[in-house]
Design an enzyme around this catalytic site. Structure first.
Site, PDB file in Angstrom:
ATOM      1  N   SER A  11       0.087  -5.919  -3.355  1.00 58.98           N
ATOM      2  CA  SER A  11       0.450  -4.868  -2.398  1.00 58.98           C
ATOM      3  C   SER A  11       1.937  -4.582  -2.528  1.00 58.98           C
ATOM      4  O   SER A  11       2.771  -5.455  -2.250  1.00 58.98           O
ATOM      5  CB  SER A  11       0.132  -5.312  -0.970  1.00 58.98           C
ATOM      6  OG  SER A  11       0.841  -4.497  -0.059  1.00 58.98           O
ATOM      7  N   HIS A  36      -2.323  -2.117  -4.848  1.00 63.72           N
ATOM      8  CA  HIS A  36      -2.690  -1.757  -3.481  1.00 63.72           C
ATOM      9  C   HIS A  36      -1.501  -1.034  -2.830  1.00 63.72           C
ATOM     10  O   HIS A  36      -0.397  -1.577  -2.757  1.00 63.72           O
ATOM     11  CB  HIS A  36      -3.030  -3.055  -2.743  1.00 63.72           C
ATOM     12  CG  HIS A  36      -3.506  -2.897  -1.347  1.00 63.72           C
ATOM     13  ND1 HIS A  36      -4.827  -2.712  -1.011  1.00 63.72           N
ATOM     14  CD2 HIS A  36      -2.833  -2.916  -0.166  1.00 63.72           C
ATOM     15  CE1 HIS A  36      -4.957  -2.632   0.297  1.00 63.72           C
ATOM     16  NE2 HIS A  36      -3.761  -2.747   0.845  1.00 63.72           N
ATOM     17  N   ASP A  38      -0.120   0.702   0.539  1.00 64.05           N
ATOM     18  CA  ASP A  38      -0.307   0.773   1.994  1.00 64.05           C
ATOM     19  C   ASP A  38       0.381   2.008   2.558  1.00 64.05           C
ATOM     20  O   ASP A  38       1.607   2.121   2.517  1.00 64.05           O
ATOM     21  CB  ASP A  38       0.292  -0.474   2.651  1.00 64.05           C
ATOM     22  CG  ASP A  38      -0.550  -1.710   2.377  1.00 64.05           C
ATOM     23  OD1 ASP A  38      -1.740  -1.699   2.724  1.00 64.05           O
ATOM     24  OD2 ASP A  38      -0.012  -2.680   1.810  1.00 64.05           O
ATOM     25  N   MET A  40       1.178   4.166   5.839  1.00 64.95           N
ATOM     26  CA  MET A  40       1.238   4.035   7.308  1.00 64.95           C
ATOM     27  C   MET A  40       1.987   5.220   7.900  1.00 64.95           C
ATOM     28  O   MET A  40       3.021   5.620   7.361  1.00 64.95           O
ATOM     29  CB  MET A  40       1.987   2.750   7.673  1.00 64.95           C
ATOM     30  CG  MET A  40       1.425   1.502   7.029  1.00 64.95           C
ATOM     31  SD  MET A  40       2.445   0.076   7.450  1.00 64.95           S
ATOM     32  CE  MET A  40       1.605  -1.204   6.511  1.00 64.95           C
ATOM     33  N   HIS A  69      -4.695   2.361   0.693  1.00 63.52           N
ATOM     34  CA  HIS A  69      -5.137   1.859   1.996  1.00 63.52           C
ATOM     35  C   HIS A  69      -4.510   2.760   3.057  1.00 63.52           C
ATOM     36  O   HIS A  69      -3.319   2.670   3.339  1.00 63.52           O
ATOM     37  CB  HIS A  69      -4.672   0.396   2.137  1.00 63.52           C
ATOM     38  CG  HIS A  69      -5.019  -0.220   3.446  1.00 63.52           C
ATOM     39  ND1 HIS A  69      -4.603  -1.490   3.805  1.00 63.52           N
ATOM     40  CD2 HIS A  69      -5.761   0.231   4.494  1.00 63.52           C
ATOM     41  CE1 HIS A  69      -5.054  -1.779   5.013  1.00 63.52           C
ATOM     42  NE2 HIS A  69      -5.748  -0.746   5.457  1.00 63.52           N
ATOM     43  N   MET A  71      -3.672   3.800   6.500  1.00 62.87           N
ATOM     44  CA  MET A  71      -3.519   3.398   7.906  1.00 62.87           C
ATOM     45  C   MET A  71      -2.852   4.568   8.621  1.00 62.87           C
ATOM     46  O   MET A  71      -1.676   4.514   8.999  1.00 62.87           O
ATOM     47  CB  MET A  71      -2.670   2.123   7.982  1.00 62.87           C
ATOM     48  CG  MET A  71      -3.417   0.888   7.508  1.00 62.87           C
ATOM     49  SD  MET A  71      -2.336  -0.515   7.174  1.00 62.87           S
ATOM     50  CE  MET A  71      -1.891  -0.145   5.472  1.00 62.87           C
ATOM     51  N   MET A 140      -9.629  -6.922   7.056  1.00 63.71           N
ATOM     52  CA  MET A 140      -8.235  -7.238   7.377  1.00 63.71           C
ATOM     53  C   MET A 140      -8.180  -8.676   7.877  1.00 63.71           C
ATOM     54  O   MET A 140      -8.895  -9.041   8.814  1.00 63.71           O
ATOM     55  CB  MET A 140      -7.689  -6.299   8.454  1.00 63.71           C
ATOM     56  CG  MET A 140      -7.461  -4.852   8.028  1.00 63.71           C
ATOM     57  SD  MET A 140      -6.457  -4.621   6.546  1.00 63.71           S
ATOM     58  CE  MET A 140      -4.893  -5.367   7.033  1.00 63.71           C
ATOM     59  N   ASP A 178      -7.205  -8.683   3.043  1.00 66.22           N
ATOM     60  CA  ASP A 178      -5.843  -8.149   3.051  1.00 66.22           C
ATOM     61  C   ASP A 178      -5.058  -8.713   4.225  1.00 66.22           C
ATOM     62  O   ASP A 178      -5.399  -8.472   5.380  1.00 66.22           O
ATOM     63  CB  ASP A 178      -5.937  -6.609   3.151  1.00 66.22           C
ATOM     64  CG  ASP A 178      -4.588  -5.920   3.090  1.00 66.22           C
ATOM     65  OD1 ASP A 178      -3.568  -6.587   2.845  1.00 66.22           O
ATOM     66  OD2 ASP A 178      -4.575  -4.683   3.281  1.00 66.22           O
TER      67      ASP A 178
HETATM   68  C1  DX5 Z   1      -0.797  -4.817   6.171  1.00 68.82           C
HETATM   69  C2  DX5 Z   1      -1.121  -4.295   4.818  1.00 68.82           C
HETATM   70  C3  DX5 Z   1      -1.129  -5.322   3.756  1.00 68.82           C
HETATM   71  C4  DX5 Z   1       0.178  -6.024   3.525  1.00 68.82           C
HETATM   72  C5  DX5 Z   1      -0.162  -7.439   3.143  1.00 68.82           C
HETATM   73  O1  DX5 Z   1      -1.103  -3.858   7.116  1.00 68.82           O
HETATM   74  O2  DX5 Z   1      -2.392  -3.663   4.813  1.00 68.82           O
HETATM   75  O3  DX5 Z   1      -1.636  -4.775   2.522  1.00 68.82           O
HETATM   76  O4  DX5 Z   1       0.972  -5.451   2.513  1.00 68.82           O
HETATM   77  O5  DX5 Z   1       1.022  -8.148   3.062  1.00 68.82           O
HETATM   78  P1  DX5 Z   1       1.051  -9.735   2.965  1.00 68.82           P
HETATM   79  O6  DX5 Z   1       0.319 -10.114   1.729  1.00 68.82           O
HETATM   80  O7  DX5 Z   1       2.528 -10.019   2.890  1.00 68.82           O
HETATM   81  O8  DX5 Z   1       0.412 -10.276   4.205  1.00 68.82           O
HETATM   82 ZN    ZN Z   2      -3.259  -3.065   2.863  1.00 68.53          ZN
END
Ligand code: DX5
Ligand code: ZN
Length: 222
Positions: A11, A36, A38, A40, A69, A71, A140, A178
């Site tokens: 990620s 991956h 993310d 947001m 992903h 969010m 999650m 994740d």
């Molecule tokens: C959190 C994200 C994850 C995040 C995981 O909302 O969806 O993908 O990057 O990070 P680590 O591996 O540091 O927990």
């Molecule tokens: Zn994620």
């Protein structure tokens, strides 16, 4: 789950954005299976991260599949621009989406695989009616929004339940986890039935570098 069958999805949320291309190249060389991303929006989760321009830049420096992903409050709005930027697949949350089936169909109409994501407090049972339509489930293992959080141990039994549902209803569907995945929690998640591990901090936050960090994760999987 066979060790070799477990895929790693670094990620980039935890990467050094000033050296993003280089860090992704290191992950690719070290055998990452996908990247991956993310996304947001500051509404769906209380954090802002990145948008399609980052995907467009990454597309030029890696051949790895880029999984997005989402969010965000309204994922449908962003699908086209992420596809144009070079995204390969989408993960959309069950939470807050009154028309999840429509979102999944839109992703498919764009020719991309879709995955459904559930948060720690959401029951595996909500997947029953959507499982047939997706290629992947993302469980999650932290509450979404931030990297570097602690793995929520109660999600282990859910991973197991989802794996059972998939064996019965749709074998071949990936079970991805994740959040808080590291050398301690990865073997637990794999033993419970996960076959794709997202890891941010455990890969990009290690002082010994990306390749050593990925090796450490792989070695921890039984
Ligand atoms: C959190 C994200 C994850 C995040 C995981 O909302 O969806 O993908 O990057 O990070 P680590 O591996 O540091 O927990
Ligand atoms: Zn994620």
């Amino acid at each position: 789950m066979e060790k070799d069958a477990v895929k790693l999805a670094p990620s980039i949320l935890a990467a050094d954005f000033a050296r993003l291309g280089q860090q992704v190249a290191e992950a690719e060389q070290a055998g990452a299976d996908r990247i991956h991303v993310d996304v947001m929006d500051g509404h769906f989760v209380p954090n802002l991260s990145m948008g399609a321009p980052i995907v467009q830049s990454l597309r030029r420096v890696t051949r790895l599949p880029l999984e997005i992903h989402l969010m965000v409050t309204d994922p449908d709005v962003f699908l086209d621009e992420f596809v144009e930027a070079g995204s390969d697949s989408f993960l959309v949350h069950w939470e807050g989406n009154a028309n999840l089936h429509r979102t999944v169909q839109r992703i498919k109409a764009l020719g991309k695989p879709a995955g459904v994501v559930i948060n720690p407090a959401t029951s595996a049972s909500v997947l029953e009616e959507i499982l047939q339509d997706v290629e992947q489930v993302l469980i999650m293992t932290v509450n979404p929004g931030f990297g570097h959080q602690h793995f929520v141990p109660t999600t282990l039994s859910k991973i197991h339940r989802v794996r059972e549902m998939i064996e019965k209803m749709k074998s071949g569907c990936d079970v991805e986890v994740d959040g808080g995945i590291d050398a301690k929690t990865a073997p637990l998640a794999v033993a419970a039935g996960a076959n794709v591990l997202v890891a941010g901090t455990a890969i990009f936050g290690e002082s010994k570098g990306v390749a050593a960090a990925m090796e450490r994760l792989r070695a921890a999987i039984p």
